[in-house]
Design an enzyme around this catalytic site. Structure first.
Site, mmCIF file in Angstrom:
data_model
loop_
_atom_site.group_PDB
_atom_site.id
_atom_site.type_symbol
_atom_site.label_atom_id
_atom_site.label_comp_id
_atom_site.label_asym_id
_atom_site.label_seq_id
_atom_site.Cartn_x
_atom_site.Cartn_y
_atom_site.Cartn_z
ATOM 1 N N GLN A 1 -8.713 8.170 12.187
ATOM 2 C CA GLN A 1 -8.924 9.152 11.122
ATOM 3 C C GLN A 1 -8.691 10.580 11.594
ATOM 4 O OE1 GLN A 1 -10.203 8.250 7.742
ATOM 5 N NE2 GLN A 1 -9.021 6.594 8.623
ATOM 6 N N HIS A 36 0.825 -1.196 0.000
ATOM 7 C CA HIS A 36 0.000 0.000 0.000
ATOM 8 C C HIS A 36 0.870 1.261 0.000
ATOM 9 C CE1 HIS A 36 -3.871 1.980 0.919
ATOM 10 N NE2 HIS A 36 -3.081 2.907 1.408
ATOM 11 N N GLU A 73 -4.484 3.794 12.660
ATOM 12 C CA GLU A 73 -4.918 4.604 11.518
ATOM 13 C C GLU A 73 -6.189 5.374 11.854
ATOM 14 O OE1 GLU A 73 -4.819 2.249 7.940
ATOM 15 O OE2 GLU A 73 -2.764 1.633 8.351
ATOM 16 N N HIS A 88 -10.309 2.381 -1.412
ATOM 17 C CA HIS A 88 -10.540 1.887 -0.059
ATOM 18 C C HIS A 88 -11.370 0.615 -0.171
ATOM 19 C CE1 HIS A 88 -10.591 3.427 4.314
ATOM 20 N NE2 HIS A 88 -9.382 3.157 3.931
ATOM 21 N N ASN A 89 -10.780 -0.365 -0.842
ATOM 22 C CA ASN A 89 -11.545 -1.547 -1.239
ATOM 23 C C ASN A 89 -11.785 -2.534 -0.111
ATOM 24 O OD1 ASN A 89 -11.266 -0.380 -3.739
ATOM 25 N ND2 ASN A 89 -9.507 -1.625 -4.310
ATOM 26 N N HIS A 90 -10.722 -2.968 0.536
ATOM 27 C CA HIS A 90 -10.883 -3.991 1.564
ATOM 28 C C HIS A 90 -11.757 -3.503 2.718
ATOM 29 C CE1 HIS A 90 -8.203 -6.184 -0.836
ATOM 30 N NE2 HIS A 90 -7.425 -6.738 0.077
ATOM 31 N N GLY A 113 -0.706 8.662 -9.100
ATOM 32 C CA GLY A 113 -1.293 7.347 -9.321
ATOM 33 C C GLY A 113 -1.244 6.530 -8.065
ATOM 34 N N ARG A 144 -7.800 14.289 2.785
ATOM 35 C CA ARG A 144 -6.601 14.727 3.505
ATOM 36 C C ARG A 144 -5.359 14.719 2.620
ATOM 37 N NH1 ARG A 144 -8.986 11.511 7.358
ATOM 38 N NH2 ARG A 144 -7.506 9.822 7.050
ATOM 39 N N SER A 167 -3.859 -0.785 -6.059
ATOM 40 C CA SER A 167 -4.391 -1.680 -5.039
ATOM 41 C C SER A 167 -4.366 -3.058 -5.656
ATOM 42 C CB SER A 167 -5.802 -1.247 -4.669
ATOM 43 O OG SER A 167 -6.481 -2.315 -4.050
#
Lengths: 960, 288
Positions: free
Chosen positions: A522, A228, A520, A295-297, A747, A316, A750
């Site tokens: 927010q 990531h 993490e 933010h797929n998973h 770019g 952000r 994921s």
């Protein structure tokens, strides 16, 4: 101290919208015995006040005086004949509860500060329901196990989370004496997602140092080295076998996408691939930056929270680019499984696509709208291979000062964390998102889900813009994946930093030093502040109730020192942390799939095919989603996502006016064609680039100022065949950027988007490349929309139609894939874009729409019904390749670089002169008849339909 | 010439303050965006302004209910200051979230005649947030913000915009007392169901005023239609289109010029000392 419980219900006779929604969802599940659902909001307040004050809080603050009534204490089941089932949904301990925070502050405004507030939801189901059905309702509709607990009937509510304070316990994870199996086991046991080569590299480092690593050191390395964060795959060396030929890359990204950007070397590119977002010039004073993230998973596990923090996180990025930008637009592109799948089709551990879709849309809506940032552009794509791996792309555009595109952290500057507090949310998000998902992820990785609070971020944005204007900080970056570990690590890369972890403000007690470092949570940003500016900047923050804390300082020794209460808990060389990750080499193979064209009989009428294509999921109107997003806040909206006489036609791109006192605009668009990737990802990528650029051209975007972004979502690239498709797409990005003179500026990738079902079956997503694009508009008054304007006007087509139905939506509605994928003419495509762009800039065009999903027929239909006008078109005027002889191919082929252009009769000559030597033809004329009539080369009416019927077909799919 | 001064109140989650400031300045006012904390700290701050705006957004996340937490803040810290502002003959405008705040703080439809328990704003019938354009018909001749007879086209963007009264009697009183400022109508001026009435408001109420006519709250966003290119299909319309949203801001500024500035100029030690002390009375003369 007492705990007060307040339940707030709708008054009898007033709508219980939430209850009605739940009832609808229950019926959708096929459970018919529930007759009614009552919903209530529950507040649990710990405070030192008396009954009368509690009553006041309930009456004046928590319950609406007209629509609601409250109950102090725990209400029992309602009287009456129907059997009642009580279900309460509580947030798990430690999950952010924004409402509770606001209620705390509001009760304090009333005069007493409570010790704590928690909120919950209560549902009363009336009717006969079996225990198993209650379980289903609770799990599938009411609660998300990842973040919520279900309390049935009169069970006790969960205890208040009074976590014990943390006591330092310095932990080492010995590594020096492990063999490969031991290294792998350690990586797996600690969820580090580091492979054996990386573990060996780390082992050698500690052998050289002559000591064992602490947990926080290994965690820091795992975060910083995660796919990531460093894009190991795209930067790897690749040996590719392509159609029997060998190709080698030392660094795939550098030799494809980067290389094109470097070669183009545009002076209006101010910062590319260097910061949190790519930055380009806007005007003499300002720059714009753009970043798109996925933010797929997290969205697969918790669609609402995952998508909300997806948009919250990407906002952000511009806020943390250079010295900070003001976010001015959001974009959202989603990929889901078919929403009409039956429950049996959905694998274990996976939420139903419809629930995922509704949750994702709601998450983006609630966060984006609260931030006051217009969501201006997007797309939704459906394919069943996305059912376990939904893709959630969120983008944000920011406006910034041209003189503030670089950061200047220096040794001696203070490390200041600002915004939200740190909790256990989102631990291991970066590493988790870099791995493959399985049916067990739902339980194992629940801690990786982050919960957002948009207002915390909005408050932080408000004060950061003031601090930025006052020049009170020297560098800024966001706490994204990897949390403080990544933010401080990146900012101090060239300097070194020391951090006192116990100073980080926490949401609740009990977090260990490592959790603090990698959380993490927010809505946090990290600043570098000169000591002499600290007081002034903290005054601005405190003035609007935003917390800011000095947690350390930047040094000059290029080392990272981590302390807890004065005790050193971690020490790493910045060089090793950032440059130590071993280089990879990957094998890739590409073989052209053996595909053929389906045999489809010629027909005399294609009305039905047009209707079916219009109402297919990918083509159908997304108005249901668009209207839920505020696309007008900030007042800069010029071309909205919905246009036309009834404000419901599909706009090609958005145009916004970033500075309200300047006529200069910014056009934003996207392009994506996963279906083509099943045939050839090279042509898929080029089609995406062409589509994104066409969309900009259609609204009046400048062709010489196009900036592109890539977002690769792929399956696991350790499989050489999957890697081969990635290489093909990267090569196309290089070729497309050069052809259009449109550099990539940012770019993200994921990878590992695949799902292992309980029975071992692997579901891989198709290679999915999102191209986002933006360009300047010199004068917003010259913008053009896609709706037909006036009977009597002429409609031209520019661009050539080929026999390219491969991967088309026409084939898809007939269950076929085909082989003839649209191929981009790299020489012709930019010429068309430039000439048409010039014609639009000169005011010769009154409407313009590109042919994309569904081809010519769909584009003509959309222009007609958006304008509320008819259109007569004659395919004899269609510039086409010789093999494109069938009416079906002419109507539905998705060949690139084709535009439909409406021109007034007065401008016929001027426009035609501009198009000289390009493939173009006068296809038809606008009528007042409200019918779309398309005649084939033998003058047969192959399409003849009322535009209202066409519009209904297009709108009813998502009439939710 | 004396300036018309407007204060746009910010708070956590308020997000349309910048474009509201822009609209006011287009209309000729000088506008400041000020955080509510500054006003709570120094209540005299309001004295130097003529127009107080509660703008749109999601104050405090609209947690509990839209506008509720900010209304609670107004009730406990600013009731007297806002009351004095209105009593001084000045103007108050609440847009979207600001309207919700005014109603939930009891400022609209107003203490004299209405109890807090009689009128509220609640969730849309559709159950969801929606951004769409609507036509508004002016109702109350008393409201100084309204251009009589002019139907306006502006966007709504909210999830909780349904105006509700506790009884039919209360609704009739609102109407009879001329407190309904705008109603949702179609292009031809007729009331109707969704989407003409986008949230299911009783009697299609889009905005309310108080007995003075100097307080207006409305769900739609006039500040989002102050330039031609904000119209959702401006590319189909004439180049000299007059943006409807401007009517509200122009009327407010004109009202202040005609009623407050002249009054202040006539009596220099008048009701708005901050402004009159900054500007000499003679400078205001051309207006009178």
């Amino acid at each position: 101290m007492r705990q007060w419980r307040v339940e707030v219900f709708s008054r009898p006779g007033m709508a219980d919208v939430q209850g009605a929604h739940v009832l609808g969802d229950i019926q959708e599940l096929g459970i018919t015995t529930v007759e009614a659902v009552q919903s209530a909001r529950v507040f649990l307040i710990q405070a030192e006040f008396d009954d009368a004050f509690a009553e006041r809080v309930a009456r004046e603050l928590l319950a609406d005086p007209v629509c609601e009534q409250y109950y102090l204490g725990r209400s029992g089941p309602p009287a009456g004949l129907a059997k009642a089932t009580l279900i309460e949904i509580h947030l798990k301990s430690g999950v952010t509860d924004p409402v509770a925070e606001s209620v705390m502050a509001a009760i304090a405004d009333m005069g007493v500060r409570p010790q704590g507030v928690r909120t919950a939801r209560k549902y009363i189901l009336l009717g006969d329901v079996k225990a198993s059905q209650i379980e289903t309702i609770a799990r599938k509709i009411l609660a998300n196990d990842v973040i919520e607990d279900v309390i049935l009937g009169d069970e006790a509510e969960p205890p208040s989370p009074h976590l014990k304070p943390y006591e330092l316990n310095l932990t080492h994870w010995p590594i020096r004496d492990l063999d490969d199996a031991g290294l792998e086991a350690l990586s797996k046991e600690k969820d580090l997602f580091l492979n054996v080569i990386e573990m060996r590299t780390i082992q050698e480092y500690y052998r050289r140092l002559g000591r064992e690593p602490t947990d926080i050191e290994l965690e820091s390395l795992a975060q910083t080295w995660s796919e990531h964060c460093v894009h190991k795959t795209l930067r790897s060396a690749v040996d590719m076998t392509m159609d029997g030929q060998q190709v080698h890359f030392d660094n795939l990204l550098k030799e494809t996408i980067f290389q094109a950007t470097q070669q183009l070397n545009k002076d209006w590119c101010l910062s590319v691939f260097a910061d949190n977002a790519g930055v380009v010039e806007f005007d003499d004073q300002s720059a714009v930056c753009f970043k798109v993230e996925t933010h797929n998973h997290p969205s697969a596990l918790d669609p609402y929270g995952g998508a909300a923090t997806g948009i919250g996180g990407v906002i952000r990025d511009p806020m943390g680019t250079g010295l900070g930008a003001k976010p001015i637009a959001n974009t959202d592109i989603f990929c889901f499984g078919r929403p009409d799948q039956s429950l049996d089709e959905v694998p274990k551990g996976v939420l139903h696509p419809r629930r995922i879709m509704k949750g994702v849309v709601a998450g983006v809506r609630d966060y984006g709208n609260r931030m006051g940032i217009p969501t201006v552009n997007g797309a939704i794509y459906f394919d069943d291979r996305y059912q376990a791996n939904p893709l959630v792309y969120c983008g944000n555009v920011g406006l910034m000062d041209r003189s503030k595109v670089t950061k200047h952290p220096q040794s001696g500057h203070l490390v200041v964390v600002v915004g939200g507090r740190t909790g256990r949310d989102g631990i291991h998000g970066a590493t988790f998102s870099s791995g493959q998902m399985t049916h067990e992820h739902e339980t194992i990785f629940s801690h990786a889900v982050q919960i957002g609070n948009a207002i915390t971020e909005k408050k932080m944005l408000d004060v950061l813009l003031q601090a930025n204007a006052a020049g009170l900080y020297e560098a800024i970056t966001d706490c994204g994946a990897g949390g403080l570990s990544s933010a401080v690590g990146e900012m101090g890369q060239q300097l070194g930093a020391e951090v006192d972890l116990e100073k980080v403000p926490l949401k609740y007690a009990g977090l260990g030093y490592t959790e603090i470092w990698i959380s993490e949570a927010q809505e946090r940003m990290v600043l570098a502040v000169k000591p002499e500016n600290l007081e002034a900047i903290q005054k601005i923050f405190a003035g609007e109730n935003v917390e800011s804390t000095v947690i350390g300082r930047f040094t000059g020794d290029r080392k990272l020192h981590l302390r807890y209460n004065g005790q050193l808990v971690g020490e790493l060389d910045m060089d090793f942390l950032h440059e130590g990750v071993p280089r990879y080499s990957r094998q890739a193979r590409w073989e052209r799939p053996a595909l053929g064209e389906p045999v489809m009989p010629e027909k005399t009428s294609y009305n039905d095919d047009l209707l079916r294509t219009l109402s297919s999921y990918n083509v159908a109107s997304k108005e249901w989603v668009i209207r839920q997003y505020d696309h007008e806040v900030q007042g800069g909206s010029v071309v909205k996502p919905l246009v036309g006489v009834a404000n419901d036609g599909p706009s090609d791109a958005a145009v916004i006016q970033p500075k309200l006192d300047s006529a200069r605009g910014l056009a934003v668009s996207c392009g994506m064609n996963p279906l083509y990737g099943d045939i050839d990802p090279y042509w898929m990528a080029l089609a995406g680039i062409d589509e994104a650029i066409r969309n900009l051209v259609c609204v009046g975007g400048r062709v010489d100022r196009i900036a592109l972004l890539d977002n690769f979502c792929w399956a696991k690239c350790t499989d050489p065949l999957v890697m081969g498709t990635l290489v093909r797409a990267a090569q196309a990005c290089h070729d497309g950027a050069l052809a259009f003179q449109a550099p990539f500026i940012s770019g993200k990738d994921s990878l590992n988007n695949e799902f292992v079902c309980e029975d071992g079956t692997v579901i891989r997503i198709p290679p999915t490349l999102l191209i986002s694009a933006m360009s300047l508009v010199d004068d917003i008054d010259r913008c053009v929309t896609m709706d037909l304007k006036k009977p009597g006007n002429l409609v031209f087509i520019v661009g050539r139609t080929h026999n390219e139905l491969g991967g088309s939506h026409y084939y898809r509605v007939h269950g076929a894939l085909g082989a003839n994928v649209p191929k981009l003419d790299l020489e012709l495509a930019p010429r068309i874009a430039r000439r048409l762009g010039a014609a639009i800039a000169d005011g010769l065009v009154v409407s313009c729409h590109d042919c994309s999903e569904g081809g010519l027929a769909v584009a003509l239909a959309e222009m007609a019904f958006a304008g509320g006008l008819g259109l007569e078109a004659d395919l004899r005027a269609l510039p086409r390749s010789r093999d494109c002889s069938s009416a079906a191919a002419q109507l539905f082929s998705e060949s690139n670089s084709r535009y439909l252009v409406e021109v007034t009769p007065a401008n016929y000559d001027a426009f035609a002169r501009r198009m000289l030597n390009l493939p173009f033809g006068q296809l038809g004329v606008v009528t007042g008849e409200s019918r779309l009539v398309i005649s084939d080369e033998n003058s047969r009416k192959v399409v003849d339909a009322d535009i209202e019927i066409l519009k209904q077909a297009w709108q009813r799919t998502f009439d939710w | 010439m004396q300036e018309v001064r407007a204060i746009v109140l910010r708070a956590a989650g308020i997000n349309t303050d910048v474009e509201t400031e822009y609209a006011l300045e287009l209309a000729g006012a000088r506008a400041d965006r000020v955080h509510i904390n500054r006003v709570i700290e120094d209540k005299d701050l309001l004295a130097q302004y003529h127009i107080l705006i509660f703008p749109g957004g999601f104050s405090y996340g609209d947690d509990v209910a839209a506008g509720r937490i900010m209304a609670n803040q107004v009730i406990h810290h600013l009731t007297d200051a806002v009351r004095r502002f209105i009593d001084d003959g000045k103007l108050v405008l609440g847009i979207c979230n600001g309207f919700q705040v005014l109603v939930k703080a009891g400022i609209l439809p107003g203490g004299d005649g209405f109890r807090q328990e009689e009128v509220t704003i609640t969730g849309n019938d559709s159950g969801q947030y929606e951004d769409r354009w609507v036509y508004l018909a002016p109702q109350s001749p008393r409201c100084v913000f309204i251009e009589p007879g002019r139907r306006i086209y502006v966007p709504v963007a909210h999830g909780e915009g349904k105006v509700v009264t506790c009884s039919d009697e209360a609704l009739q009183r609102l109407q009879a007392d001329g407190l309904v400022a705008y109603t949702y109508v179609d292009r031809d001026g007729r009331q109707g169901p969704f989407p003409i009435n986008p949230n299911g408001s009783m009697a299609s109420i889009a905005g309310l005023t108080d007995r003075t006519g100097r307080v207006l709250g409305l769900m739609p966003h006039p500040e989002r239609f102050v330039r031609r290119t904000q119209h959702p299909h401006w590319t189909r319309l004439a180049a000299d289109l007059d943006p409807d949203g401007m009517t509200i801001f122009r009327n407010a500024v004109r009202y202040v010029r005609e009623n407050l500035l002249q009054a202040a100029a006539a009596q220099p030690i008048g009701e708005i000392p901050a402004v009159s002390s900054e500007t000499s009375p003679t400078a205001a003369a051309p207006l009178s």
